[in-house]
Design a protein around this motif. Structure first.
Motif, PDB file in Angstrom:
ATOM      1  N   ALA A 172       0.824  -1.213   0.000  1.00  0.00           N
ATOM      2  CA  ALA A 172       0.000   0.000   0.000  1.00  0.00           C
ATOM      3  C   ALA A 172       0.856   1.260   0.000  1.00  0.00           C
ATOM      4  O   ALA A 172       0.516   2.258  -0.652  1.00  0.00           O
ATOM      5  CB  ALA A 172      -0.942  -0.008   1.193  1.00  0.00           C
ATOM      6  N   ARG A 173       1.966   1.254   0.744  1.00  0.00           N
ATOM      7  CA  ARG A 173       2.872   2.410   0.737  1.00  0.00           C
ATOM      8  C   ARG A 173       3.368   2.678  -0.692  1.00  0.00           C
ATOM      9  O   ARG A 173       3.375   3.818  -1.170  1.00  0.00           O
ATOM     10  CB  ARG A 173       4.078   2.154   1.635  1.00  0.00           C
ATOM     11  CG  ARG A 173       3.860   2.268   3.128  1.00  0.00           C
ATOM     12  CD  ARG A 173       5.215   2.233   3.809  1.00  0.00           C
ATOM     13  NE  ARG A 173       5.163   2.070   5.237  1.00  0.00           N
ATOM     14  CZ  ARG A 173       5.283   0.899   5.885  1.00  0.00           C
ATOM     15  NH1 ARG A 173       5.441  -0.221   5.190  1.00  0.00           N
ATOM     16  NH2 ARG A 173       5.261   0.847   7.201  1.00  0.00           N
ATOM     17  N   ALA A 174       3.838   1.605  -1.357  1.00  0.00           N
ATOM     18  CA  ALA A 174       4.396   1.758  -2.698  1.00  0.00           C
ATOM     19  C   ALA A 174       3.338   2.288  -3.668  1.00  0.00           C
ATOM     20  O   ALA A 174       3.630   3.150  -4.509  1.00  0.00           O
ATOM     21  CB  ALA A 174       4.955   0.419  -3.189  1.00  0.00           C
ATOM     22  N   PHE A 175       2.123   1.804  -3.561  1.00  0.00           N
ATOM     23  CA  PHE A 175       1.053   2.264  -4.440  1.00  0.00           C
ATOM     24  C   PHE A 175       0.675   3.707  -4.123  1.00  0.00           C
ATOM     25  O   PHE A 175       0.504   4.536  -5.018  1.00  0.00           O
ATOM     26  CB  PHE A 175      -0.168   1.358  -4.280  1.00  0.00           C
ATOM     27  CG  PHE A 175      -1.412   1.882  -4.955  1.00  0.00           C
ATOM     28  CD1 PHE A 175      -1.535   1.850  -6.333  1.00  0.00           C
ATOM     29  CD2 PHE A 175      -2.459   2.396  -4.200  1.00  0.00           C
ATOM     30  CE1 PHE A 175      -2.681   2.339  -6.964  1.00  0.00           C
ATOM     31  CE2 PHE A 175      -3.604   2.890  -4.808  1.00  0.00           C
ATOM     32  CZ  PHE A 175      -3.711   2.856  -6.203  1.00  0.00           C
ATOM     33  N   ALA A 176       0.563   4.016  -2.818  1.00  0.00           N
ATOM     34  CA  ALA A 176       0.106   5.349  -2.414  1.00  0.00           C
ATOM     35  C   ALA A 176       1.066   6.434  -2.860  1.00  0.00           C
ATOM     36  O   ALA A 176       0.648   7.484  -3.374  1.00  0.00           O
ATOM     37  CB  ALA A 176      -0.085   5.401  -0.897  1.00  0.00           C
ATOM     38  N   ILE A 177       2.359   6.223  -2.675  1.00  0.00           N
ATOM     39  CA  ILE A 177       3.335   7.261  -2.977  1.00  0.00           C
ATOM     40  C   ILE A 177       3.743   7.239  -4.450  1.00  0.00           C
ATOM     41  O   ILE A 177       4.379   8.164  -4.946  1.00  0.00           O
ATOM     42  CB  ILE A 177       4.590   7.104  -2.079  1.00  0.00           C
ATOM     43  CG1 ILE A 177       5.313   8.451  -1.943  1.00  0.00           C
ATOM     44  CG2 ILE A 177       5.498   6.002  -2.587  1.00  0.00           C
ATOM     45  CD1 ILE A 177       4.527   9.483  -1.161  1.00  0.00           C
ATOM     46  N   GLY A 178       3.328   6.183  -5.163  1.00  0.00           N
ATOM     47  CA  GLY A 178       3.665   6.052  -6.576  1.00  0.00           C
ATOM     48  C   GLY A 178       2.488   6.322  -7.493  1.00  0.00           C
ATOM     49  O   GLY A 178       2.100   7.482  -7.704  1.00  0.00           O
ATOM     50  N   PRO A 179       1.869   5.266  -8.050  1.00  0.00           N
ATOM     51  CA  PRO A 179       0.788   5.464  -9.025  1.00  0.00           C
ATOM     52  C   PRO A 179      -0.389   6.273  -8.492  1.00  0.00           C
ATOM     53  O   PRO A 179      -0.961   7.087  -9.214  1.00  0.00           O
ATOM     54  CB  PRO A 179       0.363   4.026  -9.359  1.00  0.00           C
ATOM     55  CG  PRO A 179       1.547   3.186  -9.034  1.00  0.00           C
ATOM     56  CD  PRO A 179       2.211   3.841  -7.869  1.00  0.00           C
ATOM     57  N   TYR A 180      -0.735   6.062  -7.224  1.00  0.00           N
ATOM     58  CA  TYR A 180      -1.908   6.758  -6.684  1.00  0.00           C
ATOM     59  C   TYR A 180      -1.641   8.259  -6.542  1.00  0.00           C
ATOM     60  O   TYR A 180      -2.456   9.090  -6.963  1.00  0.00           O
ATOM     61  CB  TYR A 180      -2.294   6.147  -5.341  1.00  0.00           C
ATOM     62  CG  TYR A 180      -3.562   6.729  -4.744  1.00  0.00           C
ATOM     63  CD1 TYR A 180      -4.755   6.686  -5.440  1.00  0.00           C
ATOM     64  CD2 TYR A 180      -3.561   7.307  -3.477  1.00  0.00           C
ATOM     65  CE1 TYR A 180      -5.929   7.207  -4.901  1.00  0.00           C
ATOM     66  CE2 TYR A 180      -4.718   7.826  -2.920  1.00  0.00           C
ATOM     67  CZ  TYR A 180      -5.895   7.769  -3.641  1.00  0.00           C
ATOM     68  OH  TYR A 180      -7.052   8.294  -3.093  1.00  0.00           O
ATOM     69  N   ALA A 181      -0.500   8.623  -5.967  1.00  0.00           N
ATOM     70  CA  ALA A 181      -0.169  10.041  -5.820  1.00  0.00           C
ATOM     71  C   ALA A 181      -0.089  10.720  -7.184  1.00  0.00           C
ATOM     72  O   ALA A 181      -0.589  11.839  -7.375  1.00  0.00           O
ATOM     73  CB  ALA A 181       1.158  10.198  -5.073  1.00  0.00           C
ATOM     74  N   ALA A 182       0.523  10.039  -8.147  1.00  0.00           N
ATOM     75  CA  ALA A 182       0.632  10.609  -9.492  1.00  0.00           C
ATOM     76  C   ALA A 182      -0.743  10.830 -10.102  1.00  0.00           C
ATOM     77  O   ALA A 182      -1.005  11.861 -10.740  1.00  0.00           O
ATOM     78  CB  ALA A 182       1.467   9.691 -10.381  1.00  0.00           C
ATOM     79  N   ALA A 183      -1.646   9.884  -9.896  1.00  0.00           N
ATOM     80  CA  ALA A 183      -2.995  10.003 -10.452  1.00  0.00           C
ATOM     81  C   ALA A 183      -3.747  11.182  -9.849  1.00  0.00           C
ATOM     82  O   ALA A 183      -4.403  11.953 -10.565  1.00  0.00           O
ATOM     83  CB  ALA A 183      -3.767   8.706 -10.224  1.00  0.00           C
TER      84      ALA A 183
END
Length: 503
Positions: free
Chosen positions: A281-292
């Protein structure tokens, strides 16, 4: 910002708040210019076994006056100090602890985690009705440190005196100044200036700790601190602020949503451990999700679909719900939606707790089941213990929580209108670490805490200027008050004990 108006919570020297509205005078109150009576203090002797060691100690509970330059009392801080008998005051550490709110007394850490006695909660997710057993607490830290549990003005039995009003102490900086003054007074009165010193708190108490170290070490007559203990940390109030246009709360909350969904078995093909789902979840949140989220309307349909699918997987929510929320699920909606199919809402301080709402079709929960499931037991325990075991004679009500209002969130010297102030004490901590090479920081976070999410604490202390080598993060299989779970009480105690011993 009043994120803990219901707690500590989620985290420790001498006075009182009246039963009537905080800050008001009782009808029969003494004139403001009348001489203050002597502080109320009780001293008792005890023995116990803590950390496997037999310890004889003196408990001093009661008021310490804060005075003006002429020696006239302005306020009474209430505290309970436990000091090991016969120890060398020059080498024996002392730890000052308090809870949060702002507006919470120190009863949670006192009677739940580090005091020599603790209240036993029932196995069920509801503390029910008394009696609530108060038993010996072998997990207390008295084998490695003396402890002073502090109730700031407006909490516990602490109060303003005479012409001073309680609200004069209700603010980030004003509160920290008063606790710094208390600590200096306590060190003077007890001959403990040479002792290794630790400060620590829970929830808003972590904010207080960092504002406090700025008061203790930010001037020439320093009180040098060896370590800060942050239990369920919240230092940056701007990042998680749920205001239109701020995307950071959604980013910081995703890992806590994922750990909660994992706990309640709402994730298909889950990893074996909560730490693994947190890492995903950390990796998703700070990566693809934040970018989106930062792309806003420039997000393509394909990108949106990909982010929606992964966000739904990690949170345990349906893709339709996530899409309807525009990829931005607020905590309140999450508490209600995650277990809606089971007719349950989840807790905020501890998302393992569940409750049944009056309206199961509503958008947000009626209340926080992780708070109303424990509050009565702690309130009963602190009143009974102070009055019976520690022989305190006082005729005021102990203010458990909510004793303050109209809190001043501006830091000393900060300008701007209230609604425009960005409250972040983390720079105080990075400055203290740079200017005190002997300072180290302990951070304890619950996987299932939404009051102070673990990713928010990590984000606040992962900024330039911090020395990660002197910051320890520890994680627990519970929520804001991780010590309500016996296994995590033992782990928290062992972790903090090792932190103090490692100086």
């Amino acid at each position: 910002m009043r994120f803990l108006s219901c707690l500590s919570t989620l985290a420790v020297a001498f006075a009182a708040v009246p039963a009537h509205a905080a800050g008001e005078k009782a009808p029969d109150a003494a004139p403001a210019d009348a001489p203050a009576p002597p502080p109320i203090v009780s001293v008792t002797k005890h023995k116990g076994v803590f950390g496997g060691q037999a310890v004889a100690y003196t408990a001093t509970t009661g008021e310490t006056y804060l005075k003006d330059k002429d020696g006239k009392p302005l306020a009474a801080i209430f505290a309970t100090a436990y000091v090991r008998d016969g120890a060398d005051p020059k080498s024996r550490p002392v730890t000052f602890l308090y809870n949060g709110g702002p507006g919470s007394g120190s009863l949670w850490l006192h009677m739940g985690a580090f005091g020599p006695k603790r209240v036993v909660l029932p196995d069920a997710q509801d503390d029910g009705a008394p009696p609530y057993p108060v038993v010996d607490n072998p997990e207390s830290l008295l084998d490695v440190t003396d402890i002073v549990f502090i109730d700031p003005v407006g909490t516990g039995f602490a109060r303003a005196i005479g012409k001073k009003e309680a609200k004069d102490y209700w603010g980030v900086s004003a509160d920290a100044k008063s606790i710094a003054e208390f600590i200096r007074t306590w060190l003077n009165d007890n001959g403990r200036w040479s002792s290794p010193k630790y400060i620590g708190g829970e929830s808003y108490g972590t904010t207080r700790s960092v504002a406090l170290i700025n008061e203790l070490e930010g001037q020439y007559n320093d009180v040098a601190i060896n370590g800060i203990i942050l239990v369920s940390a919240i230092l940056d109030f701007g990042a998680p602020a749920e205001v239109p246009g701020n995307e950071m709360p959604y980013i910081l909350n995703v890992p806590s949503m994922a750990t909660t969904a994992w706990y309640h078995r709402k994730i298909a093909n889950p990893p074996a451990t909560v730490a693994e789902i947190a890492a995903q979840a950390r990796a998703f949140a700070i990566g693809p999700y934040a970018a989106a989220l930062l792309k806003g309307n420039a997000l393509t349909a394909e990108e949106r679909a990909s982010v929606r699918t992964e966000l739904a997987r990690l949170t345990g929510l349906s893709e339709q719900f996530v899409d309807n929320a525009n990829l931005r699920v607020s905590p309140g909606r999450f508490y209600k939606e995650l277990l809606r199919d089971r007719g349950l809402a989840i807790g905020r301080l501890d998302t393992r707790y569940t409750g049944v709402d009056y309206d199961r079709a509503g958008e947000t929960p009626d209340n926080d089941p992780s708070f109303y499931g424990i509050d009565a037991a702690y309130t009963t325990a602190i009143n009974s213990y102070l009055r019976d075991d520690l022989k305190l004679k006082i005729d005021r009500d102990y203010v458990t929580i909510g004793g303050v209002r109209d809190w001043d969130w501006k830091l000393a010297g900060q300008r701007g209108r209230d609604g425009e102030v960005y409250v972040n004490v983390a720079p105080y901590l990075s400055k203290a670490l740079r200017e005190n090479s002997g300072l180290k920081v302990f951070v304890g976070q619950g996987w299932y805490d939404f009051a102070t999410p673990f990713f928010g604490a990590e984000y606040a202390m992962n900024r330039p200027g911090f020395d990660p080598a002197r910051i320890q993060f520890h994680y627990y299989d519970a929520g804001h008050m991780m010590y309500v779970r016996p296994e995590d009480l033992r782990k928290l105690s062992a972790d903090v004990r090792a932190f103090i011993r490692s100086r």
